[in-house]
Design a protein around this motif. Structure first.
Motif, PDB file in Angstrom:
ATOM      1  N   TRP A 232      44.537  44.195  35.060  1.00  0.00           N
ATOM      2  CA  TRP A 232      44.243  44.413  36.473  1.00  0.00           C
ATOM      3  C   TRP A 232      45.328  43.838  37.384  1.00  0.00           C
ATOM      4  O   TRP A 232      46.012  42.874  37.032  1.00  0.00           O
ATOM      5  CB  TRP A 232      42.910  43.778  36.850  1.00  0.00           C
ATOM      6  CG  TRP A 232      41.777  44.260  36.020  1.00  0.00           C
ATOM      7  CD1 TRP A 232      41.089  45.429  36.165  1.00  0.00           C
ATOM      8  CD2 TRP A 232      41.193  43.589  34.892  1.00  0.00           C
ATOM      9  NE1 TRP A 232      40.116  45.523  35.203  1.00  0.00           N
ATOM     10  CE2 TRP A 232      40.162  44.412  34.403  1.00  0.00           C
ATOM     11  CE3 TRP A 232      41.456  42.389  34.255  1.00  0.00           C
ATOM     12  CZ2 TRP A 232      39.389  44.066  33.302  1.00  0.00           C
ATOM     13  CZ3 TRP A 232      40.688  42.026  33.145  1.00  0.00           C
ATOM     14  CH2 TRP A 232      39.668  42.868  32.689  1.00  0.00           C
ATOM     15  N   TRP A 290      35.590  41.595  36.162  1.00  0.00           N
ATOM     16  CA  TRP A 290      36.111  42.831  36.751  1.00  0.00           C
ATOM     17  C   TRP A 290      35.171  43.997  36.397  1.00  0.00           C
ATOM     18  O   TRP A 290      34.567  44.594  37.283  1.00  0.00           O
ATOM     19  CB  TRP A 290      37.521  43.110  36.213  1.00  0.00           C
ATOM     20  CG  TRP A 290      38.589  42.233  36.742  1.00  0.00           C
ATOM     21  CD1 TRP A 290      39.423  42.471  37.810  1.00  0.00           C
ATOM     22  CD2 TRP A 290      38.950  40.936  36.248  1.00  0.00           C
ATOM     23  NE1 TRP A 290      40.288  41.419  37.996  1.00  0.00           N
ATOM     24  CE2 TRP A 290      40.016  40.457  37.058  1.00  0.00           C
ATOM     25  CE3 TRP A 290      38.488  40.128  35.211  1.00  0.00           C
ATOM     26  CZ2 TRP A 290      40.618  39.225  36.845  1.00  0.00           C
ATOM     27  CZ3 TRP A 290      39.090  38.898  34.998  1.00  0.00           C
ATOM     28  CH2 TRP A 290      40.132  38.460  35.812  1.00  0.00           C
ATOM     29  N   TYR A 418      39.334  49.288  39.341  1.00  0.00           N
ATOM     30  CA  TYR A 418      39.293  48.075  40.153  1.00  0.00           C
ATOM     31  C   TYR A 418      39.964  48.296  41.507  1.00  0.00           C
ATOM     32  O   TYR A 418      39.500  47.798  42.537  1.00  0.00           O
ATOM     33  CB  TYR A 418      39.994  46.938  39.406  1.00  0.00           C
ATOM     34  CG  TYR A 418      40.065  45.642  40.177  1.00  0.00           C
ATOM     35  CD1 TYR A 418      38.907  45.050  40.695  1.00  0.00           C
ATOM     36  CD2 TYR A 418      41.289  45.003  40.399  1.00  0.00           C
ATOM     37  CE1 TYR A 418      38.964  43.859  41.402  1.00  0.00           C
ATOM     38  CE2 TYR A 418      41.351  43.812  41.105  1.00  0.00           C
ATOM     39  CZ  TYR A 418      40.200  43.251  41.610  1.00  0.00           C
ATOM     40  OH  TYR A 418      40.262  42.074  42.316  1.00  0.00           O
ATOM     41  N   LYS A 422      35.943  49.532  43.910  1.00  0.00           N
ATOM     42  CA  LYS A 422      35.300  48.226  43.988  1.00  0.00           C
ATOM     43  C   LYS A 422      33.899  48.361  44.591  1.00  0.00           C
ATOM     44  O   LYS A 422      33.618  49.275  45.369  1.00  0.00           O
ATOM     45  CB  LYS A 422      36.125  47.281  44.873  1.00  0.00           C
ATOM     46  CG  LYS A 422      37.430  46.779  44.265  1.00  0.00           C
ATOM     47  CD  LYS A 422      38.019  45.692  45.156  1.00  0.00           C
ATOM     48  CE  LYS A 422      39.352  45.174  44.628  1.00  0.00           C
ATOM     49  NZ  LYS A 422      40.448  46.111  44.896  1.00  0.00           N
TER      50      LYS A 422
END
Length: 601
Positions: A232, A290, A418, A422
Motif C-alpha cells: 500500500w 488495510w 486502498y 476507502k
C-alpha cells in the motif's frame, strides 16, 4: 435478591464527565473476580418520544450472530432529573426507553463477561478485555456523536487501547461509536513494549504468563510493521497496538481499526512451528488494518450491528489477507523461503483433501459465511473463504503477473482499493474487475466467472511451474492405501468421511464406530497403521457399530502418495521462471544449482 447498583450520583463522583454533549461511558471494574462489572452510559438530550438502546448482535471480524445481550442484567434508565424511565425489551440486543418529554437519558446495567475465546469480552481479577460490541450499548440516534470512556480499575492495572487517551488515567476518547466498537480495551496487569517502524508508533501489550520471548516478538513485529509499503501507499493509522493474550486454551485473533487482539495458549511460543503460528497471525491481523478496516466490500459498509452483513466478496477480505500474510513476513526476513514454501504446500495439500471445493464457489461461500458451522458437511459440500480464498487470490496474482509481463500483481489491486475505495465508499465486484482491466487491458469477466462464481479446481502443476516450482512427495514416495475416513483420537468413532472416497462409497458414515478389520480387532491409535498393511485397491471387511447396530461392509481401498507434499525447484529453471518467482514473492530465487534451498546450507 437484586444486587445493589451504584446510583448515577455515585458514578458522578467516580468519574469526571467532560461534556454533556458527548456520549459518556463509565465502567466499574473494581470488583472483577466474578467476571462482573457495572456500566453506565449518559446520552445527550433526545427530543424523540422514545430512545432505542442497542447492543450489537455480532462483533466485527466474526461473521456470525452471537447472543451478546445475554451478558446484560438489571438494565434501567433515568431522565436528566434522576427519575426512572420505562424500559421494554423490543428485539435481540435492543431496549426501548419511553420519553414523555425531551431529556438526556442515563442507562445503567450489570455486565457479565466470561467469553475470552470469543474475544467479545473477559473480566477477571487480573484484567479486563473489553470489546465494545459485547460491552457498551449505543443508541442509533447518537451513533455519530463523540465518545468518552472512563474506567474505575484496581490501582495496579494499566489500560491500553487503539483509542486516544483522555485527560485522566484510564480514560479514552473516540470520534463516534464506530471507532469505539473497533477499538477494544485491554486493562489489567500486563507487559508493554513500545517501538517504531516506518515513521509509525507501535505498542505490544501482553496479558498472561507463558514461554514467549518478548524481545523476539518486538524484533519480528518491528520488521513486519515496516513492510506495509510492499502493498500500500500510506497508512490508515499513526499508532498501532498489538494486544496478546497468553492463555490456558483460548486461541484466535481479531482485527480492529488500529489494533488487534491475538490469543494463543501460554506455552505455544518456544518451538519454531508454534512461534510461526503467532507471527503469521500477527501478520494476518496487521494486513486487515488495510484490507477490511480501511476498505471493505459494500455489503459491510457501513456496519449494521443488528443483523447480518452479507457480501460475496468476503474471500477477498479474508482469503486475500491470508494470502499476503506470509509474503510480508518473507519480504521482511521474519520467515525463511523454506517456511514460506512449506506454508503454501500445506494449503495445497489441505485443498486437495477438501471435496467441498468441487461443490461451492468462493463467492457462494462468502455469502453463506454467516451460517457456516464447519464440520463434516462443510468439508464435503462447502469451501472456506480463508483457505480457498487464499488459493483463488494466488491464481489471480499469477494471472496478473503473466498478463502484464511481471509489471503488475495482485498487490496492485489492493493498492488501488486502498487508494480509490476507502471507507465509507466500499467496493463491489464491478470495482475489482475494473481495476483488473486497468492493470492488464483485459476483460476479467470470464476469469471471474470461472474462478470466483464457479467451484474451482486449480491446476497447481501448471500454475506453480510459472514460478519455477513443482510438487514433490520425496524421492522415496510411493502409492499407499487410503480409506477416506478419519477417527477421533481416543476412540474409533469416525469424525470425518470424505465425499466419494472409499469409505463413503462403502456406505460408512460419520459417527460409525470401527470394531475390526478382516475380523481382527482394531484398537484406538492403531487404525491408520492397520490400513497401511494393505495395498491400494485391496478389498477389506470393516466391522463397525452404526446407530448401535453391528454390521460389516466391504471397502475397496484407494490410494494416495506417501510422504508430505513439498514444493521444490523444477529441473533447470529458466530465467523467466526465476524472474516470475521474484516478482511474486519479493525475494531472489532461493535455490542453488543443485535445487537445494540456499537457506539450508
Amino acid at each position: 435478591m437484586k444486587p445493589a447498583i451504584p446510583s448515577m450520583l455515585t458514578f458522578s463522583l467516580l468519574f469526571s464527565i467532560p461534556s454533556l454533549a458527548d456520549v459518556n461511558y463509565q465502567i466499574d471494574l473494581t470488583q472483577s473476580q466474578h467476571h462482573l462489572a457495572q456500566v453506565s452510559v449518559d446520552f445527550p438530550l433526545s427530543k424523540a418520544s422514545e430512545l432505542n438502546v442497542q447492543l450489537p448482535v455480532w462483533r466485527t471480524g466474526k461473521y456470525q450472530v452471537l447472543p451478546l445481550a445475554d451478558s446484560i442484567r438489571y438494565l434501567s434508565a433515568k431522565d436528566a432529573n434522576g427519575a426512572e424511565l420505562p424500559v421494554s425489551r423490543t428485539a435481540n440486543g435492543e431496549w426501548t426507553v419511553s420519553l414523555s418529554q425531551p431529556t438526556a437519558v442515563s442507562i445503567s446495567y450489570q455486565l457479565y463477561l466470561n467469553k475470552l475465546g470469543q474475544r467479545v469480552g473477559h473480566i477477571d481479577a487480573s484484567h479486563a478485555f473489553l470489546d465494545a460490541s459485547g460491552t457498551f450499548v449505543y443508541s442509533p440516534e447518537f451513533r455519530n456523536e463523540p465518545i468518552h470512556v472512563a474506567m474505575s480499575v484496581p490501582s495496579d492495572w494499566r489500560s491500553h487501547s487503539g483509542m486516544a487517551s483522555g485527560d485522566e488515567a484510564n480514560t479514552f476518547v473516540a470520534d463516534n461509536y464506530d471507532v469505539l466498537v473497533d477499538s477494544p480495551i485491554e486493562t489489567g496487569i500486563n507487559q508493554q513494549r513500545r517501538f517504531s517502524a516506518d515513521g509509525r508508533d507501535y505498542e505490544l501489550v501482553i496479558w498472561g504468563e507463558g514461554n514467549y520471548d518478548v524481545e523476539q516478538m518486538v524484533t519480528d513485529l518491528t520488521k513486519l510493521s515496516g513492510e506495509a509499503d510492499a502493498i500500500w501507499d500510506g497508512y490508515p493509522f499513526e499508532r498501532y497496538v498489538y494486544m496478546v493474550h497468553a492463555t490456558s486454551g483460548a486461541s484466535g485473533a481479531t482485527e480492529h481499526l488500529n489494533s488487534t487482539i491475538i490469543q494463543r495458549p501460554r506455552f505455544s511460543y518456544r518451538e519454531r512451528e508454534d512461534y510461526l503460528g503467532f507471527i503469521k497471525t500477527a501478520s494476518h491481523e496487521f494486513i486487515h488494518t488495510w484490507n477490511v478496516k480501511a476498505y471493505r466490500p459494500q455489503g459491510l459498509v457501513p456496519y449494521d450491528y443488528q443483523q447480518e452483513n452479507i457480501s460475496e466478496l468476503l474471500w477477498i477480505a479474508e482469503g486475500s489477507t491470508s494470502y499476503f500474510q506470509s509474503q510480508l513476513l518473507l519480504r521482511a526476513g521474519v520467515i525463511t523461503p523454506q517456511e514460506f514454501l512449506e506454508d503454501l504446500a500445506k494449503r495445497i495439500a489441505r485443498s486437495e483433501l477438501t471435496p467441498g471445493r468441487e461443490v461451492q464457489s468462493v463467492a457462494e461461500a462468502s455469502a453463506n459465511q454467516w451460517t457456516s458451522t464447519g464440520g463434516d458437511y462443510a468439508i464435503n459440500h462447502s469451501t472456506n473463504i480463508y483457505s480457498e480464498g487464499f488459493l483463488v487470490s494466488m491464481a489471480l496474482d499469477f494471472s496478473l503477473l503473466d498478463e502484464t509481463d511481471l509489471k503488475s500483481s495482485y498487490r496492485d489491486v489492493h493498492k488501488a482499493l486502498y487508494r480509490d475505495h476507502k471507507i465509507p465508499a466500499g467496493y463491489g465486484v464491478a470495482d475489482v474487475q475494473q481495476i483488473l482491466q486497468q492493470l492488464t487491458g483485459e476483460d476479467y469477466t470470464n476469469w471471474w466467472q470461472t474462478h470466483v462464481n464457479t467451484p474451482v479446481t486449480l491446476d497447481f502443476l501448471t500454475l506453480l511451474s510459472q514460478a519455477g516450482l513443482q510438487i514433490s512427495y520425496g524421492e522415496d514416495s510411493k502409492a499407499i492405501a487410503f480409506s477416506g475416513m478419519e477417527i477421533s483420537g481416543k476412540s474409533l468413532t469416525l469424525q470425518q468421511v470424505l465425499r466419494d472416497g472409499p469409505a463413503w462409497q462403502a456406505g460408512i458414515v460419520l459417527g460409525d464406530e470401527i470394531v475390526a478389520i478382516n475380523g481382527l480387532k482394531v484398537t484406538a491409535g492403531g487404525f491408520d497403521a492397520r490400513i497401511k498393511d494393505f495395498k491400494p485397491g485391496a478389498d477389506i471387511e470393516v466391522t463397525l457399530f452404526s446407530d448401535d447396530k453391528l454390521k460389516s461392509v466391504s471397502l475397496t481401498l484407494g490410494e494416495v502418495q506417501s510422504g508430505k507434499l513439498k514444493l521444490v525447484s523444477v529441473k533447470k529453471p529458466s530465467r523467466a521462471q526465476k524472474a516470475f518467482f521474484k516478482a511474486w514473492s519479493g525475494i531472489d530465487w532461493p535455490f542453488d544449482k543443485k535445487g537445494k534451498l540456499k537457506a539450508d546450507d
